[in-house]
Design a protein around this motif. Structure first.
Motif, PDB file in Angstrom:
ATOM      1  N   VAL A  95      -1.594   2.604  17.138  1.00  0.00           N
ATOM      2  CA  VAL A  95      -0.712   3.466  16.369  1.00  0.00           C
ATOM      3  C   VAL A  95      -0.118   2.624  15.310  1.00  0.00           C
ATOM      4  O   VAL A  95      -0.201   3.205  14.139  1.00  0.00           O
ATOM      5  CB  VAL A  95       0.338   4.155  17.179  1.00  0.00           C
ATOM      6  N   THR A  96       0.115   1.532  15.351  1.00  0.00           N
ATOM      7  CA  THR A  96       0.802   0.608  14.114  1.00  0.00           C
ATOM      8  C   THR A  96      -0.569   0.206  13.260  1.00  0.00           C
ATOM      9  O   THR A  96      -0.387   0.373  11.865  1.00  0.00           O
ATOM     10  CB  THR A  96       1.128  -0.567  14.816  1.00  0.00           C
ATOM     11  N   LYS A  97      -1.657   0.221  13.818  1.00  0.00           N
ATOM     12  CA  LYS A  97      -2.725   0.056  12.904  1.00  0.00           C
ATOM     13  C   LYS A  97      -3.122   1.187  11.900  1.00  0.00           C
ATOM     14  O   LYS A  97      -3.484   1.158  11.040  1.00  0.00           O
ATOM     15  CB  LYS A  97      -4.124  -0.507  13.625  1.00  0.00           C
ATOM     16  N   VAL A  98      -3.174   2.394  12.731  1.00  0.00           N
ATOM     17  CA  VAL A  98      -3.315   3.739  11.888  1.00  0.00           C
ATOM     18  C   VAL A  98      -2.173   3.840  10.837  1.00  0.00           C
ATOM     19  O   VAL A  98      -2.550   4.197   9.736  1.00  0.00           O
ATOM     20  CB  VAL A  98      -3.205   4.730  12.971  1.00  0.00           C
ATOM     21  N   LEU A  99      -0.898   3.494  11.209  1.00  0.00           N
ATOM     22  CA  LEU A  99       0.115   3.673  10.346  1.00  0.00           C
ATOM     23  C   LEU A  99      -0.130   2.654   8.993  1.00  0.00           C
ATOM     24  O   LEU A  99      -0.011   3.026   7.900  1.00  0.00           O
ATOM     25  CB  LEU A  99       1.458   3.282  10.873  1.00  0.00           C
ATOM     26  N   ASP A 100      -0.700   1.315   9.425  1.00  0.00           N
ATOM     27  CA  ASP A 100      -0.923   0.485   8.135  1.00  0.00           C
ATOM     28  C   ASP A 100      -1.959   0.912   7.506  1.00  0.00           C
ATOM     29  O   ASP A 100      -1.919   0.986   6.035  1.00  0.00           O
ATOM     30  CB  ASP A 100      -1.250  -0.796   8.728  1.00  0.00           C
ATOM     31  N   ARG A 101      -3.139   1.434   7.792  1.00  0.00           N
ATOM     32  CA  ARG A 101      -4.201   1.998   7.168  1.00  0.00           C
ATOM     33  C   ARG A 101      -3.704   3.368   6.288  1.00  0.00           C
ATOM     34  O   ARG A 101      -4.156   3.474   5.242  1.00  0.00           O
ATOM     35  CB  ARG A 101      -5.386   2.490   8.248  1.00  0.00           C
ATOM     36  N   LEU A 102      -2.860   4.034   6.818  1.00  0.00           N
ATOM     37  CA  LEU A 102      -2.204   5.317   5.998  1.00  0.00           C
ATOM     38  C   LEU A 102      -1.727   4.959   5.200  1.00  0.00           C
ATOM     39  O   LEU A 102      -1.763   5.448   3.794  1.00  0.00           O
ATOM     40  CB  LEU A 102      -1.616   6.356   7.090  1.00  0.00           C
ATOM     41  N   LEU A 103      -0.760   3.938   5.286  1.00  0.00           N
ATOM     42  CA  LEU A 103       0.220   3.451   4.109  1.00  0.00           C
ATOM     43  C   LEU A 103      -0.672   2.756   3.117  1.00  0.00           C
ATOM     44  O   LEU A 103      -0.431   3.012   1.760  1.00  0.00           O
ATOM     45  CB  LEU A 103       0.867   2.320   4.757  1.00  0.00           C
ATOM     46  N   ASP A 104      -1.770   2.157   3.348  1.00  0.00           N
ATOM     47  CA  ASP A 104      -2.623   1.489   2.306  1.00  0.00           C
ATOM     48  C   ASP A 104      -3.298   2.572   1.481  1.00  0.00           C
ATOM     49  O   ASP A 104      -3.334   2.640   0.400  1.00  0.00           O
ATOM     50  CB  ASP A 104      -3.870   0.553   2.866  1.00  0.00           C
ATOM     51  N   LEU A 105      -3.934   3.753   2.453  1.00  0.00           N
ATOM     52  CA  LEU A 105      -4.522   4.893   1.636  1.00  0.00           C
ATOM     53  C   LEU A 105      -3.583   5.470   0.609  1.00  0.00           C
ATOM     54  O   LEU A 105      -3.813   5.547  -0.503  1.00  0.00           O
ATOM     55  CB  LEU A 105      -5.100   5.625   2.634  1.00  0.00           C
ATOM     56  N   PHE A 106      -2.497   5.999   1.263  1.00  0.00           N
ATOM     57  CA  PHE A 106      -1.495   6.689   0.234  1.00  0.00           C
ATOM     58  C   PHE A 106      -0.792   5.774  -0.718  1.00  0.00           C
ATOM     59  O   PHE A 106      -0.745   6.239  -1.895  1.00  0.00           O
ATOM     60  CB  PHE A 106      -0.435   7.123   1.402  1.00  0.00           C
ATOM     61  N   SER A 107      -0.674   4.564  -0.490  1.00  0.00           N
ATOM     62  CA  SER A 107      -0.175   3.564  -1.639  1.00  0.00           C
ATOM     63  C   SER A 107      -1.222   3.623  -2.819  1.00  0.00           C
ATOM     64  O   SER A 107      -0.872   3.750  -3.895  1.00  0.00           O
ATOM     65  CB  SER A 107       0.124   2.194  -1.165  1.00  0.00           C
ATOM     66  N   LYS A 108      -2.450   3.545  -2.495  1.00  0.00           N
ATOM     67  CA  LYS A 108      -3.656   3.256  -3.579  1.00  0.00           C
ATOM     68  C   LYS A 108      -3.411   4.768  -4.433  1.00  0.00           C
ATOM     69  O   LYS A 108      -3.460   4.791  -5.411  1.00  0.00           O
ATOM     70  CB  LYS A 108      -4.769   2.975  -2.994  1.00  0.00           C
ATOM     71  N   ALA A 109      -3.279   5.795  -3.476  1.00  0.00           N
ATOM     72  CA  ALA A 109      -3.563   7.152  -4.330  1.00  0.00           C
ATOM     73  C   ALA A 109      -2.223   7.560  -5.051  1.00  0.00           C
ATOM     74  O   ALA A 109      -2.058   8.153  -6.168  1.00  0.00           O
ATOM     75  CB  ALA A 109      -3.466   8.290  -3.002  1.00  0.00           C
ATOM     76  N   SER A 110      -1.197   6.713  -4.449  1.00  0.00           N
ATOM     77  CA  SER A 110       0.190   7.043  -5.171  1.00  0.00           C
ATOM     78  C   SER A 110       0.033   6.447  -6.606  1.00  0.00           C
ATOM     79  O   SER A 110       0.501   6.719  -7.599  1.00  0.00           O
ATOM     80  CB  SER A 110       1.302   6.504  -4.445  1.00  0.00           C
ATOM     81  N   LYS A 111      -0.432   4.916  -6.522  1.00  0.00           N
ATOM     82  CA  LYS A 111      -0.708   4.175  -7.623  1.00  0.00           C
ATOM     83  C   LYS A 111      -1.057   4.872  -8.756  1.00  0.00           C
ATOM     84  O   LYS A 111      -1.125   4.715 -10.001  1.00  0.00           O
ATOM     85  CB  LYS A 111      -1.104   2.830  -7.404  1.00  0.00           C
ATOM     86  N   ASP A 112      -2.254   5.686  -8.274  1.00  0.00           N
ATOM     87  CA  ASP A 112      -3.121   6.535  -9.029  1.00  0.00           C
ATOM     88  C   ASP A 112      -2.431   7.938  -9.604  1.00  0.00           C
ATOM     89  O   ASP A 112      -3.258   8.708 -10.305  1.00  0.00           O
ATOM     90  CB  ASP A 112      -4.644   6.550  -8.623  1.00  0.00           C
ATOM     91  N   ASN A 113      -1.439   8.271  -9.086  1.00  0.00           N
ATOM     92  CA  ASN A 113      -0.906   9.513  -9.095  1.00  0.00           C
ATOM     93  C   ASN A 113      -1.729  10.689  -8.740  1.00  0.00           C
ATOM     94  O   ASN A 113      -1.868  11.574  -9.350  1.00  0.00           O
ATOM     95  CB  ASN A 113      -0.445   9.658 -10.593  1.00  0.00           C
ATOM     96  N   ALA A 114      -2.602  10.418  -7.557  1.00  0.00           N
ATOM     97  CA  ALA A 114      -3.544  11.293  -7.068  1.00  0.00           C
ATOM     98  C   ALA A 114      -3.297  11.962  -5.775  1.00  0.00           C
ATOM     99  O   ALA A 114      -2.257  11.391  -5.024  1.00  0.00           O
ATOM    100  CB  ALA A 114      -4.836  10.455  -6.965  1.00  0.00           C
ATOM    101  N   LYS A 115      -3.734  13.069  -5.460  1.00  0.00           N
ATOM    102  CA  LYS A 115      -3.386  13.578  -4.245  1.00  0.00           C
ATOM    103  C   LYS A 115      -4.558  13.102  -3.223  1.00  0.00           C
ATOM    104  O   LYS A 115      -5.597  12.474  -3.527  1.00  0.00           O
ATOM    105  CB  LYS A 115      -3.549  15.039  -4.285  1.00  0.00           C
ATOM    106  N   VAL A 116      -3.981  13.239  -2.046  1.00  0.00           N
ATOM    107  CA  VAL A 116      -4.912  12.932  -0.884  1.00  0.00           C
ATOM    108  C   VAL A 116      -5.369  14.319  -0.396  1.00  0.00           C
ATOM    109  O   VAL A 116      -4.480  15.156  -0.050  1.00  0.00           O
ATOM    110  CB  VAL A 116      -4.223  11.807   0.335  1.00  0.00           C
TER     111      VAL A 116
END
Length: 121
Positions: A95-116
């Motif tokens: 679950v911690t690993k899932v959280l880390d992956r989600l944080l990474d994915l949403f961080s990249k999208a957020s930096k691009d001002n993009a939706k997921v």
């Protein structure tokens, strides 16, 4: 959404084939996660009286992708929501690993001002 050109990451779905999953798609990545991991994460929802937002809100209130089976979500809102879970300890290390992956994915999208794009199936 056509995922023909996307790279599927099944790391957190392998072994759970046929069970409910949540797919998070951004860029060329489709991150498939067993719903049980999402449940374990969301059961730690803060009860601070400030109200839920982001993924916590959508999950617990059956909104967005949890209502319509799929939706484009605000990456910054989801990212800010998921960050609050970093202070929690989970029984299952995945679950911690899932959280880390989600944080990474949403961080990249957020930096691009993009939706997921999120698909609940």
């Amino acid at each position: 959404m056509d995922i023909g050109k996307m790279k599927e990451d099944n790391t957190f779905y392998n072994g759970f084939e046929g069970e409910p999953e949540v797919d998070f798609m951004y860029g060329d990545l489709c991150l498939k996660i067993w719903d049980g991991y999402i449940y374990a994460l969301m059961e730690k929802a803060p009860l601070d009286g400030k109200g839920w937002h982001g993924m916590t809100h959508d999950y617990h209130e059956f909104c967005g992708p949890w209502d319509t089976d799929e939706a484009d979500v605000d990456s910054t809102e989801y990212l800010n929501d998921l960050k609050q879970y970093k202070s929690y300890t989970f029984e299952d290390a995945n679950v911690t690993k899932v959280l880390d992956r989600l944080l990474d994915l949403f961080s990249k999208a957020s930096k691009d001002n993009a939706k997921v794009h999120v698909v609940v199936c």
